[in-house]
Design a protein around this motif. Structure first.
Motif, PDB file in Angstrom:
ATOM      1  N   ILE A   8      11.820   6.288   6.267  1.00  0.00           N
ATOM      2  CA  ILE A   8      10.654   7.168   6.300  1.00  0.00           C
ATOM      3  C   ILE A   8      10.918   8.366   5.395  1.00  0.00           C
ATOM      4  O   ILE A   8      12.025   8.916   5.406  1.00  0.00           O
ATOM      5  CB  ILE A   8      10.353   7.656   7.728  1.00  0.00           C
ATOM      6  CG1 ILE A   8       9.885   6.487   8.607  1.00  0.00           C
ATOM      7  CG2 ILE A   8       9.305   8.758   7.735  1.00  0.00           C
ATOM      8  CD1 ILE A   8       9.738   6.838  10.070  1.00  0.00           C
ATOM      9  N   TRP A  39       5.144   2.089   1.558  1.00  0.00           N
ATOM     10  CA  TRP A  39       3.901   2.166   2.325  1.00  0.00           C
ATOM     11  C   TRP A  39       3.323   3.575   2.162  1.00  0.00           C
ATOM     12  O   TRP A  39       3.951   4.552   2.541  1.00  0.00           O
ATOM     13  CB  TRP A  39       4.158   1.908   3.812  1.00  0.00           C
ATOM     14  CG  TRP A  39       4.640   0.537   4.163  1.00  0.00           C
ATOM     15  CD1 TRP A  39       5.926   0.130   4.323  1.00  0.00           C
ATOM     16  CD2 TRP A  39       3.831  -0.620   4.416  1.00  0.00           C
ATOM     17  NE1 TRP A  39       5.995  -1.190   4.656  1.00  0.00           N
ATOM     18  CE2 TRP A  39       4.705  -1.683   4.730  1.00  0.00           C
ATOM     19  CE3 TRP A  39       2.451  -0.854   4.424  1.00  0.00           C
ATOM     20  CZ2 TRP A  39       4.251  -2.971   5.033  1.00  0.00           C
ATOM     21  CZ3 TRP A  39       2.002  -2.135   4.721  1.00  0.00           C
ATOM     22  CH2 TRP A  39       2.886  -3.175   5.020  1.00  0.00           C
ATOM     23  N   ALA A  77       2.852  -1.296  10.629  1.00  0.00           N
ATOM     24  CA  ALA A  77       4.060  -1.585   9.863  1.00  0.00           C
ATOM     25  C   ALA A  77       5.316  -1.235  10.659  1.00  0.00           C
ATOM     26  O   ALA A  77       6.301  -1.982  10.667  1.00  0.00           O
ATOM     27  CB  ALA A  77       4.032  -0.820   8.540  1.00  0.00           C
ATOM     28  N   LEU A  78       5.288  -0.097  11.355  1.00  0.00           N
ATOM     29  CA  LEU A  78       6.425   0.292  12.197  1.00  0.00           C
ATOM     30  C   LEU A  78       6.622  -0.712  13.333  1.00  0.00           C
ATOM     31  O   LEU A  78       7.748  -1.160  13.602  1.00  0.00           O
ATOM     32  CB  LEU A  78       6.203   1.694  12.759  1.00  0.00           C
ATOM     33  CG  LEU A  78       6.435   2.853  11.795  1.00  0.00           C
ATOM     34  CD1 LEU A  78       5.809   4.134  12.331  1.00  0.00           C
ATOM     35  CD2 LEU A  78       7.936   3.062  11.546  1.00  0.00           C
ATOM     36  N   LEU A 124       8.181   4.120   4.402  1.00  0.00           N
ATOM     37  CA  LEU A 124       6.898   4.713   4.796  1.00  0.00           C
ATOM     38  C   LEU A 124       6.907   6.182   4.410  1.00  0.00           C
ATOM     39  O   LEU A 124       7.781   6.929   4.827  1.00  0.00           O
ATOM     40  CB  LEU A 124       6.687   4.552   6.306  1.00  0.00           C
ATOM     41  CG  LEU A 124       5.462   5.249   6.916  1.00  0.00           C
ATOM     42  CD1 LEU A 124       4.172   4.712   6.312  1.00  0.00           C
ATOM     43  CD2 LEU A 124       5.462   5.081   8.435  1.00  0.00           C
ATOM     44  N   VAL A 143       9.247  -1.306   8.325  1.00  0.00           N
ATOM     45  CA  VAL A 143       9.648   0.003   7.812  1.00  0.00           C
ATOM     46  C   VAL A 143      11.117   0.229   8.154  1.00  0.00           C
ATOM     47  O   VAL A 143      11.496   0.204   9.328  1.00  0.00           O
ATOM     48  CB  VAL A 143       8.794   1.139   8.416  1.00  0.00           C
ATOM     49  CG1 VAL A 143       9.307   2.499   7.944  1.00  0.00           C
ATOM     50  CG2 VAL A 143       7.331   0.956   8.048  1.00  0.00           C
ATOM     51  N   GLY A 156      11.127  -1.733   3.436  1.00  0.00           N
ATOM     52  CA  GLY A 156       9.930  -0.904   3.467  1.00  0.00           C
ATOM     53  C   GLY A 156      10.228   0.566   3.673  1.00  0.00           C
ATOM     54  O   GLY A 156      11.004   0.930   4.560  1.00  0.00           O
ATOM     55  N   ALA A 164       0.139   2.324   9.196  1.00  0.00           N
ATOM     56  CA  ALA A 164       1.500   2.841   9.367  1.00  0.00           C
ATOM     57  C   ALA A 164       2.063   2.426  10.724  1.00  0.00           C
ATOM     58  O   ALA A 164       3.225   1.996  10.829  1.00  0.00           O
ATOM     59  CB  ALA A 164       1.503   4.360   9.235  1.00  0.00           C
TER      60      ALA A 164
END
Length: 352
Positions: free
Chosen positions: A301, A282, A292-293, A146, A298, A144, A289
């Motif tokens: 970033i 994402w 997800a973290l 972000l 994630v 993932g 957010a």
């Protein structure tokens, strides 16, 4: 090997669920006589392309490849057998393939046939190239990323919700390229309601990445650009509490639905990995957010920072509440070298 890695990267975002692979073939005198890369799942592998290009000149030569040749019958024949049959004398490999169907079997088969195998050349670069593929095999989840855009004061919108456009055209162009390297782009229901996003690569990739909406209760607008399936496919993932009427409306629009027993970011990434997604993006609001973290969904970033002071309330920040009460609880991310995108700064981070 540097050339083979460059070739492999040409198909970035297009080979899932397969890895990125490039190959270079040298004849007995060290002259390049063939090269290739795996362009898409189901199409010829890099080794097969290089061998086909070299023809009879491959005999006695050296194959340089970014990943261990496969040794099983999948959508294409095993590359290890093709390499042996071509009379290749030496194979230089960046890294072994952790796929359980290979996992050293290709190397063993080559050595058993008398082919010299050198492994580990450019291994770090090869692992970075296939970080998403390796993450999916190891964790069972898609990797993932972000992404957000914000002003220099950390705001992603004005107090009235206006957010288009914070970043420069150059930054938006970069984001389209990032989408093209991902198998899916994920938002929450709030983003669909507030922004009515399109979520495409603007033609940088064909087919476009899968557009995914994660919505526990399916509180979604009747009209949205995401419902246009001719532009790009859309998947709506939801929880068991989603009302039947909302499910029916999506079915009537021809939008694919996915019922998640646990409507969480982690569960979604498991489901997307099972669909063959290696890497997802994402592009969601603060609440999703943060979820997800917190869910370990994630791994990287990408923060675009515009030279704007937007002001407003703390609620207009890219990540919602994470529950930390002391700075010692806050994890540290590894920073990549920042780069300029027009007037904006791109800061990329990855978890340690």
């Amino acid at each position: 090997m540097r050339r083979a890695l460059q070739l492999a990267a040409l198909a970035s975002g297009r080979t899932s669920p397969n890895p990125l692979v490039g190959a270079v073939l040298l004849d007995r005198q060290g002259v390049l006589v063939g090269e290739g890369f795996h362009a898409r799942a189901g199409e010829p592998h890099a080794e097969a392309m290089a061998l086909a290009q070299a023809g009879e000149r491959a005999g006695g030569g050296t194959l340089v490849v970014t990943l261990e040749p496969c040794c099983h019958h999948g959508r294409t024949p095993p590359c290890s057998t093709a390499v042996i049959n071509a009379g290749i004398r030496r194979v230089v490999i960046a890294m072994a393939d952790p796929n359980p169907q290979v996992n050293g079997g290709g190397i063993a088969e080559l050595r058993a046939a008398g082919v010299e195998v050198i492994s580990g050349v450019g291994a770090a670069e090869a692992r970075e190239l296939n970080a998403a593929f390796l993450h999916r095999l190891a964790s069972g989840r898609a990797l993932g990323i972000l992404k957000w855009a914000m002003g220099v004061d950390g705001r992603i919108a004005l107090s009235n919700g206006a957010s288009q456009w914070i970043s420069s055209p150059a930054a938006r162009h970069w984001v389209h390229g990032l989408r093209s390297r991902c198998d899916a782009v994920i938002v929450g229901g709030g983003t669909v309601r507030a922004d009515n996003p399109l979520l495409t690569s603007r033609g940088r990739r064909r087919p476009e990445p899968l557009r995914v909406v994660l919505s526990r209760s399916l509180d979604l607008p009747n009209e949205a650009r995401l419902w246009d399936q001719e532009v790009a496919p859309t998947l709506v993932a939801h929880g068991v509490e989603a009302p039947p009427r909302a499910r029916f409306q999506l079915d009537e629009r021809g939008v694919e639905r996915l019922l998640l027993p646990s409507c969480t970011p982690a569960a979604l990434l498991v489901a997307l990995a099972q669909r063959g997604c290696n890497q997802v993006l994402w592009e969601c609001g603060p609440a999703l957010a943060a979820a997800a973290l917190a869910d370990g969904a994630v791994q990287r970033i990408a923060a675009v920072i515009a030279p704007r002071v937007m002001g407003g309330t703390p609620a207009c920040t890219p990540v919602g509440e994470l529950g930390f009460t002391d700075l010692s609880q806050v994890p540290s991310w590894r920073s990549r070298e920042p780069q300029l995108l027009g007037s904006d700064l791109l800061w990329q981070l990855e978890n340690r």
